[in-house]
Design an enzyme around this catalytic site. Structure first.
Site, mmCIF file in Angstrom:
data_model
loop_
_atom_site.group_PDB
_atom_site.id
_atom_site.type_symbol
_atom_site.label_atom_id
_atom_site.label_comp_id
_atom_site.label_asym_id
_atom_site.label_seq_id
_atom_site.Cartn_x
_atom_site.Cartn_y
_atom_site.Cartn_z
ATOM 1 N N ASN A 34 -4.336 2.364 -1.131
ATOM 2 C CA ASN A 34 -4.884 1.587 0.064
ATOM 3 C C ASN A 34 -4.233 2.099 1.077
ATOM 4 O O ASN A 34 -3.324 3.071 1.140
ATOM 5 C CB ASN A 34 -4.752 0.269 -0.622
ATOM 6 C CG ASN A 34 -3.155 -0.104 -0.440
ATOM 7 O OD1 ASN A 34 -2.313 -0.208 0.380
ATOM 8 N ND2 ASN A 34 -2.813 -0.301 -1.550
ATOM 9 N N ARG A 35 -4.460 1.646 2.532
ATOM 10 C CA ARG A 35 -4.065 2.069 3.602
ATOM 11 C C ARG A 35 -2.920 1.155 4.211
ATOM 12 O O ARG A 35 -2.757 1.216 5.400
ATOM 13 C CB ARG A 35 -5.489 1.567 4.773
ATOM 14 C CG ARG A 35 -6.526 2.574 4.420
ATOM 15 C CD ARG A 35 -7.591 2.335 5.498
ATOM 16 N NE ARG A 35 -8.970 3.104 5.385
ATOM 17 C CZ ARG A 35 -9.114 4.246 5.098
ATOM 18 N NH1 ARG A 35 -8.219 5.196 5.551
ATOM 19 N NH2 ARG A 35 -10.316 4.597 4.766
#
Ligand code: CTP
Ligand code: CA
Length: 234
Positions: A34-35
């Site tokens: 994920n970011r």
């Protein structure tokens, strides 16, 4: 930079902060990730240390340097993060779950790299399973009874509700002492240097708001946690 005034109101306390984003292996060279940059979690650790706490930072793939003066426990997957958080939390006064923890992981990561078949038209299907919800488990099965638990929620509004409606429902569902809600999208949240949050209690009621640098937001979170801490061992 402007030095933030640091009251020593966490002196004698041990706090655990999880930060960053977990990565779940698909095969030896690929992962589901994920970011999350880890910036807000790192700010929480930095400000807790500045306010006198002993800090354990459970760090999943941080894109920023951890603060000095905190114990860093590096982790990779959601399950590693769960074990590290629960172990560190055994003598903690508060646990803040700022990490973006994977909700799903491949059931059986491939031992060898998954190869493409140039002749095939269909793509492989990778079965996923849910990970354990570390925050929910801290609430229902605390490593140290009486410790305070703080969750984060990054929400977008959609046809089913506003950011605040989603956040209030999540606060009630999770049962943490505090839920730090932030709206994502439109340049706020992931990877940015500033943040704007709403603090919700376990009933989903708004108990505060904060905006500005991630250090300023971190101080607002600790400002809300300090009055919840019990005197002496739980
Ligand atoms: N969290 C956790 N363990 C997981 C997933 C999330 O501890 N396996 C924690 C996060 O660290 C965060 C909080 O739960 O503090 C909320 O995460 P979020 O992703 O917003 O909530 P979910 O319950 O996973 O709901 P959804 O992603 O479906 O919105
Ligand atoms: Ca999630």
């Amino acid at each position: 930079a402007l030095a933030l005034v640091a009251p020593p109101d966490l002196a004698g306390r041990h706090v655990v902060v999880s930060a960053g984003g977990t990565r779940e292996p698909v095969d030896p060279v690929r992962f589901l990730g994920n970011r999350s940059s880890g910036k807000q979690g790192v700010a929480l650790a930095r400000r807790a240390a500045a306010r006198g706490a002993r800090v354990t930072l459970v760090a999943a793939h941080l894109q920023v340097a951890p603060p000095t003066g905190v114990e860093v426990v590096p982790v990779g997957t959601a399950e590693e993060l769960r074990a590290a958080v629960r172990s560190a939390a055994a003598d903690a006064d508060a646990v803040v779950m700022a990490a973006a923890v994977a909700d799903f992981r491949p059931v059986a990561p491939a031992a060898a790299k998954i190869k493409k078949d140039p002749a095939a038209t269909a793509a492989p299907v990778i079965p996923l399973e849910q990970t354990v919800d570390v925050l929910a488990e801290l609430v229902t099965d605390p490593p140290r009874p009486g410790q305070r638990v703080v969750g984060f929620a990054a929400e977008t509004g959609d046809e089913r509700g506003s950011v605040l409606e989603h956040g209030r429902a999540k606060a009630r569902r999770k049962g943490a002492d505090l839920l730090v809600l932030n709206a994502v999208g439109a340049g706020v949240g992931f990877g940015t240097d500033d943040n704007a949050v709403t603090l919700l209690d376990r009933a989903g009621e708004v108990v505060g708001t904060a905006a500005g640098s991630k250090d300023a937001v971190a101080d607002a979170v600790w400002d809300a946690v300090v009055p919840l801490l019990r005197e002496g061992p739980a």
